[in-house]
Design a protein around this motif. Structure first.
Motif, mmCIF file in Angstrom:
data_model
loop_
_atom_site.group_PDB
_atom_site.id
_atom_site.type_symbol
_atom_site.label_atom_id
_atom_site.label_comp_id
_atom_site.label_asym_id
_atom_site.label_seq_id
_atom_site.Cartn_x
_atom_site.Cartn_y
_atom_site.Cartn_z
ATOM 1 N N THR A 116 0.813 -1.220 0.000
ATOM 2 C CA THR A 116 0.000 0.000 0.000
ATOM 3 C C THR A 116 0.841 1.262 0.000
ATOM 4 O O THR A 116 0.366 2.319 -0.413
ATOM 5 N N ARG A 199 4.560 -0.662 3.813
ATOM 6 C CA ARG A 199 3.254 -0.981 4.378
ATOM 7 C C ARG A 199 2.539 -1.947 3.445
ATOM 8 O O ARG A 199 2.501 -1.725 2.238
ATOM 9 N N ILE A 201 -1.036 -4.726 3.223
ATOM 10 C CA ILE A 201 -2.326 -5.109 3.800
ATOM 11 C C ILE A 201 -2.539 -6.588 3.557
ATOM 12 O O ILE A 201 -2.201 -7.113 2.484
ATOM 13 N N ASP A 206 -5.925 -6.030 7.669
ATOM 14 C CA ASP A 206 -5.019 -5.378 8.622
ATOM 15 C C ASP A 206 -3.806 -4.829 7.873
ATOM 16 O O ASP A 206 -3.270 -5.484 6.969
ATOM 17 N N THR A 207 -3.359 -3.640 8.252
ATOM 18 C CA THR A 207 -2.212 -3.001 7.610
ATOM 19 C C THR A 207 -0.979 -3.158 8.494
ATOM 20 O O THR A 207 -0.997 -2.791 9.669
ATOM 21 N N GLU A 209 3.327 -2.622 8.976
ATOM 22 C CA GLU A 209 4.407 -1.717 8.574
ATOM 23 C C GLU A 209 5.733 -2.211 9.128
ATOM 24 O O GLU A 209 5.804 -2.731 10.246
#
Length: 230
Positions: A116, A199, A201, A206-207, A209
């Motif tokens: 993302t 980042r 997903i 859920d994201t 990092e």
């Protein structure tokens, strides 16, 4: 600056909403238990005159919502990506037969993750700073801004270094590598570090990092290629 992988955002529908349902079910159970144990004369007063659920139904609601929340958490762990970093000296990447430190991101999880966002932070060696005219990054920057900053030290893009242009939506399959960039000895003599903030997903929304140091453990004076990793 390098960090371990962490969740920065959870899917609202499949995470927070479930927790709200669990909390509501617990409140219903508490209300029902209190009402059932009140003296009969008090059950005609507000709000105890409201009969919402019996004890069996309220208990079933708590078990159902709690079970759904636990199942979601378990599934999220199953599909969670495991973002890692891999670097080694390779030939055939830089022109003129020069060796280069080549960097890859890998997803050690079993399920696909979707990129993302990527941004960069560049720092220079003490020798480069002593020569003047250059300063470390003051904020996270885009791919093009990072390239421009490194070229300000007379480094040539795709001649002395390269960082791959990765846009939002690029999938990272489970147990697969994703190329990030390469750096020659000339580039590493100027660059102290290049950090990339990644980042992704996952399947449940859920994201995740992680900040990766591309020159961590780099062989800055390569003389021969490293053996293949697999």
């Amino acid at each position: 600056m390098e960090t371990t992988q962490h969740v920065i955002h959870r899917n609202g529908l499949f995470s927070r909403f479930l927790l709200i349902l669990v909390g509501f079910a617990v409140l219903l159970l508490g209300y029902t238990l209190i009402r059932e144990n009140l003296p009969q004369r008090l059950t005609h007063d507000w709000p105890w005159k409201l009969r919402l659920l019996d004890i069996q139904s309220a208990t079933a609601a708590v078990l159902a919502t709690g079970g759904a929340s636990l199942a979601r958490a378990q599934y999220a762990r199953t599909v969670r990506p495991a973002i890692g970093y891999f670097g080694r000296v390779m030939d055939g990447m830089a022109p003129d037969g020069r060796l280069a430190w080549v960097c890859h991101l890998f997803n050690g999880g079993q399920d696909v993750a979707v990129t993302t966002h990527l941004s960069y932070w560049v720092t220079f060696t003490s020798a480069a700073k002593a020569q003047g005219g250059v300063a470390d990054s003051s904020d996270w920057m885009t791919h093009q801004a990072a390239v421009d900053l490194m070229e300000s030290r007379a480094l040539r893009y795709r001649r002395d270094f390269a960082i791959d242009l990765i846009g939002a939506g690029r999938p990272v399959p489970g147990e697969q590598l994703m190329f990030l960039g390469w750096f020659t000895e000339e580039a590493m003599s100027e660059l102290e570090n290049v950090f990339v903030k990644v980042r992704v997903i996952d399947r449940v929304g859920d994201t995740h990092e992680r900040i990766i140091s591309l020159l961590k453990g780099a062989n800055r004076s390569p003389r021969h290629p490293d053996p293949p990793p697999f």
